[in-house]
Scaffold this active site. Structure first.
Site, mmCIF file in Angstrom:
data_model
loop_
_atom_site.group_PDB
_atom_site.id
_atom_site.type_symbol
_atom_site.label_atom_id
_atom_site.label_comp_id
_atom_site.label_asym_id
_atom_site.label_seq_id
_atom_site.Cartn_x
_atom_site.Cartn_y
_atom_site.Cartn_z
ATOM 1 N N TYR A 2 36.293 31.365 28.515
ATOM 2 C CA TYR A 2 37.661 31.004 28.889
ATOM 3 C C TYR A 2 37.827 29.482 28.940
ATOM 4 O O TYR A 2 37.136 28.810 29.719
ATOM 5 C CB TYR A 2 37.955 31.634 30.244
ATOM 6 C CG TYR A 2 39.273 31.314 30.884
ATOM 7 C CD1 TYR A 2 40.472 31.377 30.173
ATOM 8 C CD2 TYR A 2 39.335 30.996 32.243
ATOM 9 C CE1 TYR A 2 41.680 31.106 30.792
ATOM 10 C CE2 TYR A 2 40.543 30.738 32.873
ATOM 11 C CZ TYR A 2 41.710 30.787 32.143
ATOM 12 O OH TYR A 2 42.905 30.519 32.767
ATOM 13 N N ASP A 29 32.575 36.998 37.199
ATOM 14 C CA ASP A 29 34.031 37.009 37.182
ATOM 15 C C ASP A 29 34.455 38.371 36.629
ATOM 16 O O ASP A 29 34.310 38.644 35.442
ATOM 17 C CB ASP A 29 34.533 35.875 36.293
ATOM 18 C CG ASP A 29 36.049 35.748 36.278
ATOM 19 O OD1 ASP A 29 36.725 36.774 36.503
ATOM 20 O OD2 ASP A 29 36.555 34.641 36.025
ATOM 21 N N ILE A 53 37.628 39.841 36.829
ATOM 22 C CA ILE A 53 39.077 39.967 37.008
ATOM 23 C C ILE A 53 39.736 40.926 36.019
ATOM 24 O O ILE A 53 40.889 41.299 36.196
ATOM 25 C CB ILE A 53 39.775 38.586 36.945
ATOM 26 C CG1 ILE A 53 39.712 38.005 35.544
ATOM 27 C CG2 ILE A 53 39.178 37.639 37.966
ATOM 28 C CD1 ILE A 53 40.552 36.742 35.385
ATOM 29 N N LYS A 104 45.314 40.193 36.454
ATOM 30 C CA LYS A 104 45.171 40.946 35.201
ATOM 31 C C LYS A 104 45.286 42.451 35.423
ATOM 32 O O LYS A 104 46.029 43.132 34.711
ATOM 33 C CB LYS A 104 43.826 40.608 34.538
ATOM 34 C CG LYS A 104 43.525 39.130 34.452
ATOM 35 C CD LYS A 104 44.600 38.344 33.711
ATOM 36 C CE LYS A 104 44.238 36.868 33.640
ATOM 37 N NZ LYS A 104 45.283 36.067 32.957
#
Length: 486
Positions: free
Chosen positions: A153, A238, A240, A279
């Site tokens: 990202y 992470d 998410i 998300k």
């Protein structure tokens, strides 16, 4: 001009004048292009379609229906006004107990009920951005480093590096094995850091992956957990996109791996999870970020830091009610997976009609699109040239792989869940037209199409300078408006 810049720099901090924010990247430049000329089916049908923003807007109608049925959840309604005073008054940074319980329960449901989460370990933050930065502040000092599998990202450079002063060291993954993380690549990145006298504090994983849209299997997670424990470094996961999985295999959380009998030797104090509702629920504007650590000291420190980025009590109160409605949550998660699968299939089938392939993925709000056959030559300069044509002429904001630290030119991330069905079809039509012109090799046909694009006002009014990364200012980057058009 030179005097003015020097004067400004002399009265501001090094942080304020640094270029470490990461916005001087094609990833953010695409957002600027969209914001300058946003698509609208009636007002601006030839504008840029936003396909660079990973938003999940496919199930907001389900949330809207729940709100209508539950007016007491809002302190700003006639039915909920009785709770206004209590919620509007001061609250400490531990958060509402019912909110933390609801978040923990929701995290369990998004992981298929195969693992339990302790509400006392749930720490609030201002979105995943705040949660990521908070965990880095807790684990590392300026100059320390974290290993990150690439492509990763682009905004990690902002979230993890800008204010903390840490370094990100890419673990290079290759298309030859579908960008899977290998033990060899992890070991090589770690040893290279050691040779350079860089102190590695941990490994950061995004699972499901952004931008790949793939999930990590149990064996890979076990291997990475063993590696980090062996070297006494942290593992930050992470997660998410946990509930955006729309196809097999199912998502496996690092919390599940810790529960495996064979992993009981692992030091849980080195494992941490970042989560968000941006998300999975499609609520990025609510700024719900979560730090969940198995380390008591990290939980206590992160909770103190959370006072700099608390979630409003009104938002906590509302979400506690919604996420505690198990029937609603079960239906939402099921329907979300169905709609994501349907949209993904429709979009990828549309790309395949003109020979565009994507990395096979089972999760996320995007595809990792392979445009290598359209490159004039296999270089990043050629990738950027292709990206500018897609922005300027095709009028689609997609993100080039180089902004994700991808080592192979020609890959692009394209988001498909942040718009309605009609806009998706328009985007696909533009892609088909462009690819057919590119592949035809017919110069006259290409020129004819180019002239038609000009007539339809499809060209952006940006100068070449606009796309020169060396002169782009982070201060000029606006926040993009939502691309959803009802």
């Amino acid at each position: 001009m030179g005097f003015e810049i020097a004067k400004t720099n002399s009265i501001l901090s090094k942080l304020a004048t640094s270029e470490e924010h990461g916005e001087n990247s094609p990833y953010f430049d695409g957002w600027k292009a969209y914001d300058s000329d946003p698509f609208h089916p009636l007002k601006n049908p030839n504008g840029v379609i936003q396909m660079g923003l990973a938003e999940n807007q496919l199930c907001l109608d389900l949330i809207e229906d729940w709100i209508k049925r539950n007016p007491k959840a809002s302190i700003c309604s006639n039915e909920g006004i009785k709770s206004f005073k209590a919620i509007a008054n001061f609250q400490d940074y531990h958060g509402l107990p019912e909110f933390r319980r609801a978040i923990a329960k929701f995290m369990e449901k998004t992981r298929g009920g195969r693992v339990r989460f302790d509400p006392e370990r749930v720490v609030m933050a201002g979105g995943a951005t705040g949660a990521n930065e908070t965990i880095i502040f807790c684990l590392a000092d300026p100059g320390d480093a974290f290993l990150v599998p690439s492509p990763y990202y682009p905004a990690f450079n902002r979230d993890l590096r800008w204010r903390t002063g840490v370094q990100l060291l890419p673990i290079h993954c290759e298309s030859s094995n579908n960008f899977k993380i290998t033990s060899k690549a992890v070991k090589e990145a770690y040893e290279n850091a050691q040779k350079s006298n860089i102190k590695v504090r941990g490994l950061i994983l995004t699972n499901p992956s952004n931008p790949l849209g793939t999930t990590l299997d149990k064996d890979t997670l076990k291997s990475l957990l063993s590696f980090t424990n062996q070297h006494n470094i942290h593992l930050v996961c992470d997660e998410i996109y946990a509930a955006t999985v729309f196809d097999t295999p199912q998502f496996v959380s690092i919390a599940e791996i810790l529960d495996e009998k064979e992993m009981t030797y692992c030091n849980k104090d080195l494992v941490h999870i970042v989560y968000s509702l941006s998300k999975d629920m499609g609520l990025p504007g609510f700024r719900i970020g979560i730090v969940y650590s198995f380390n008591d000291d990290v939980v206590n420190c992160a909770r103190k830091m959370s006072s700099f980025g608390l979630v409003s009590t009104q938002t906590q109160y509302f979400l506690a009610a919604m996420l505690s409605d198990e029937k609603f949550v079960d239906n939402f998660l099921t329907e979300s997976a169905i709609r994501l699968a349907k949209r993904h299939k429709h979009f990828t089938n549309g790309l395949e009609e003109v020979g565009i392939k994507c990395l096979k993925n089972n999760a996320g709000l995007f595809c990792w699109m392979d445009l290598r056959p359209l490159l004039r030559e296999s270089t990043f300069d050629s990738e950027m040239s292709l990206w500018r044509v897609i922005i300027n002429d095709v009028k689609l904001n997609v993100s080039p792989g180089s902004s994700f630290e991808c080592q192979e030119p020609g890959w692009f991330r394209v988001c498909f869940a942040n718009m309605d069905d009609g806009t998706v079809d328009i985007a696909l039509a533009r892609i088909r037209r462009f690819v057919r012109v590119e592949k035809s090799g017919d110069e006259s046909s290409a020129m004819e199409k180019k002239q038609q694009w000009k007539k339809n006002n499809l060209r952006l009014s940006f100068s070449k300078r606009m796309y020169d990364e060396s002169v782009l200012s982070p201060l000029s980057s606006p926040i993009p408006a939502s691309p959803l058009v009802r």
